[in-house]
Scaffold this motif. Sequence first.
Motif, PDB file in Angstrom:
ATOM      1  N   GLN A   1      60.227 -66.463  30.374  1.00 16.73           N
ATOM      2  CA  GLN A   1      60.385 -67.410  29.271  1.00 16.73           C
ATOM      3  C   GLN A   1      59.219 -67.318  28.296  1.00 16.73           C
ATOM      4  O   GLN A   1      59.414 -67.324  27.071  1.00 16.73           O
ATOM      5  N   VAL A   2      58.008 -67.230  28.819  1.00 13.99           N
ATOM      6  CA  VAL A   2      56.827 -67.121  27.957  1.00 13.99           C
ATOM      7  C   VAL A   2      56.839 -65.803  27.192  1.00 13.99           C
ATOM      8  O   VAL A   2      56.397 -65.732  26.036  1.00 13.99           O
ATOM      9  N   ALA A   3      57.378 -64.756  27.803  1.00 15.04           N
ATOM     10  CA  ALA A   3      57.412 -63.446  27.154  1.00 15.04           C
ATOM     11  C   ALA A   3      58.214 -63.468  25.859  1.00 15.04           C
ATOM     12  O   ALA A   3      58.002 -62.616  24.982  1.00 15.04           O
ATOM     13  N   THR A   4      59.125 -64.433  25.710  1.00 15.22           N
ATOM     14  CA  THR A   4      59.906 -64.512  24.467  1.00 15.22           C
ATOM     15  C   THR A   4      59.051 -64.890  23.268  1.00 15.22           C
ATOM     16  O   THR A   4      59.488 -64.744  22.121  1.00 15.22           O
ATOM     17  N   LEU A   5      57.828 -65.383  23.509  1.00 14.90           N
ATOM     18  CA  LEU A   5      56.915 -65.716  22.418  1.00 14.90           C
ATOM     19  C   LEU A   5      56.286 -64.471  21.804  1.00 14.90           C
ATOM     20  O   LEU A   5      55.669 -64.546  20.731  1.00 14.90           O
ATOM     21  N   PHE A   6      56.413 -63.316  22.488  1.00 14.39           N
ATOM     22  CA  PHE A   6      55.660 -62.113  22.131  1.00 14.39           C
ATOM     23  C   PHE A   6      56.591 -60.970  21.742  1.00 14.39           C
ATOM     24  O   PHE A   6      57.791 -61.017  21.992  1.00 14.39           O
ATOM     25  N   PRO A   7      56.014 -59.906  21.162  1.00 13.10           N
ATOM     26  CA  PRO A   7      56.828 -58.722  20.884  1.00 13.10           C
ATOM     27  C   PRO A   7      57.280 -58.052  22.187  1.00 13.10           C
ATOM     28  O   PRO A   7      56.753 -58.341  23.265  1.00 13.10           O
ATOM     29  N   ALA A   8      58.236 -57.156  22.081  1.00  8.53           N
ATOM     30  CA  ALA A   8      58.613 -56.345  23.236  1.00  8.53           C
ATOM     31  C   ALA A   8      57.528 -55.303  23.492  1.00  8.53           C
ATOM     32  O   ALA A   8      56.702 -55.024  22.623  1.00  8.53           O
ATOM     33  N   GLY A   9      57.527 -54.766  24.710  1.00  5.77           N
ATOM     34  CA  GLY A   9      56.609 -53.673  25.003  1.00  5.77           C
ATOM     35  C   GLY A   9      55.239 -54.094  25.474  1.00  5.77           C
ATOM     36  O   GLY A   9      54.237 -53.436  25.161  1.00  5.77           O
ATOM     37  N   GLY A  10      55.179 -55.188  26.239  1.00  6.77           N
ATOM     38  CA  GLY A  10      53.897 -55.637  26.768  1.00  6.77           C
ATOM     39  C   GLY A  10      54.094 -56.480  28.010  1.00  6.77           C
ATOM     40  O   GLY A  10      55.225 -56.719  28.439  1.00  6.77           O
ATOM     41  N   ARG A  11      52.983 -56.943  28.588  1.00  9.05           N
ATOM     42  CA  ARG A  11      53.053 -57.772  29.788  1.00  9.05           C
ATOM     43  C   ARG A  11      52.322 -59.081  29.564  1.00  9.05           C
ATOM     44  O   ARG A  11      51.368 -59.142  28.783  1.00  9.05           O
ATOM     45  N   VAL A  12      52.760 -60.120  30.261  1.00 11.08           N
ATOM     46  CA  VAL A  12      52.179 -61.453  30.152  1.00 11.08           C
ATOM     47  C   VAL A  12      51.292 -61.706  31.362  1.00 11.08           C
ATOM     48  O   VAL A  12      51.746 -61.623  32.507  1.00 11.08           O
ATOM     49  N   ILE A  13      50.032 -62.013  31.097  1.00 18.09           N
ATOM     50  CA  ILE A  13      49.075 -62.358  32.147  1.00 18.09           C
ATOM     51  C   ILE A  13      48.782 -63.847  32.033  1.00 18.09           C
ATOM     52  O   ILE A  13      48.278 -64.314  31.003  1.00 18.09           O
TER      53      ILE A  13
END
Length: 360
Positions: free
Chosen positions: A55-67
Amino acid sequence: MIYLDYQATTPLAPEARAAMLPWLCGPEAAGFANPHSPHRIGRMAAAAVEVAREQVATLFPAGGRVIFTSGATEALNLAIIGSGKKRLAVSAIEHAAVLDTARFVDRDLTVLPVDADGLIGADVAIPDGTGLVAVMQVNNEIGTVQPVDALAARAQALGALFVCDAVQGAGKLAAPAGADMIAVSAHKLYGPKGIGALWVRDGVELAPLIHGGGQEGGLRSGTLSPALCAGFGAAAALCENLRESDGNHVEKLWTLARSLFSGWTLNGSATQRWRGNMNVRLDGLDVARLLSECRTVAFSAGSACASGSGRPSHVLRALQLSDRNSKTAIRLGFGRYTREDDLVEAAAAIHAAAKRQGVL
């Protein structure tokens, strides 16, 4: 109490609170389990963390990881120190989490200036050999929105990493698509305090700051809180769903607030800014007295992180305001749960207090 300090923190969304409650349960339920444990209830907690991460990853561009981190301050420390870069360039109006961390790494760092509107030019000079550039998306004091995508492209053309503090923009504006690392904090987008995240573009290598059990892909050791993760995830999902309606609501509030404070001077660009932030000043105003007398309104004299320091705002100084003028500024922040009646009532209280000082 009328709350107009949304840049300091936002109210916890009821949906985020509801998502947290199951993971705060005692021994009669499985919600207390450690998400890093291998047994069934531990795996249940771990699954909740991963749902939140998506869910948090939707705040960011594609092609990365959430720490997941404890907040944006830790995320920015991880990005700046963990990158290993030694020659840094940061904007003059960065939050202390960037400025102080950058100075810790590079005492001779390059400070990128802003103009009188609080904006960095997309063609600002960045020295050759710079290893990392940090520019925030939305300034926490004056709300100006920077050309971060253009600046990211400039940095990367020089071979530098680009770090963006997106705390004030996350969930409201499109993510900085060109950044290599992006820091956010849950409590600035209607989530709980005590959790944030660093998004890291695929291929960017970092060294951990916190050592121990190797959680979070070895980049951030420590037991995660499923409750905080779940609240963060629910808040992020809600922001994505309500972005248009939230934006329309804030636009109406901005128009009203500008009319209510038409006799005040706006600090920062009137156009290139997040309109849930209105920083205004009034000649001769004693802000400390104003804050003391307006007991039914919660607002700020600047950044909550620097409140009580007595120092003039480094952001307003960067706009070439004198210390005297800087100390006559207040910041009104509003958002999803602010009503138009709240602004009208708050403006009346603030104006009444200013009139008692003889400055209106």
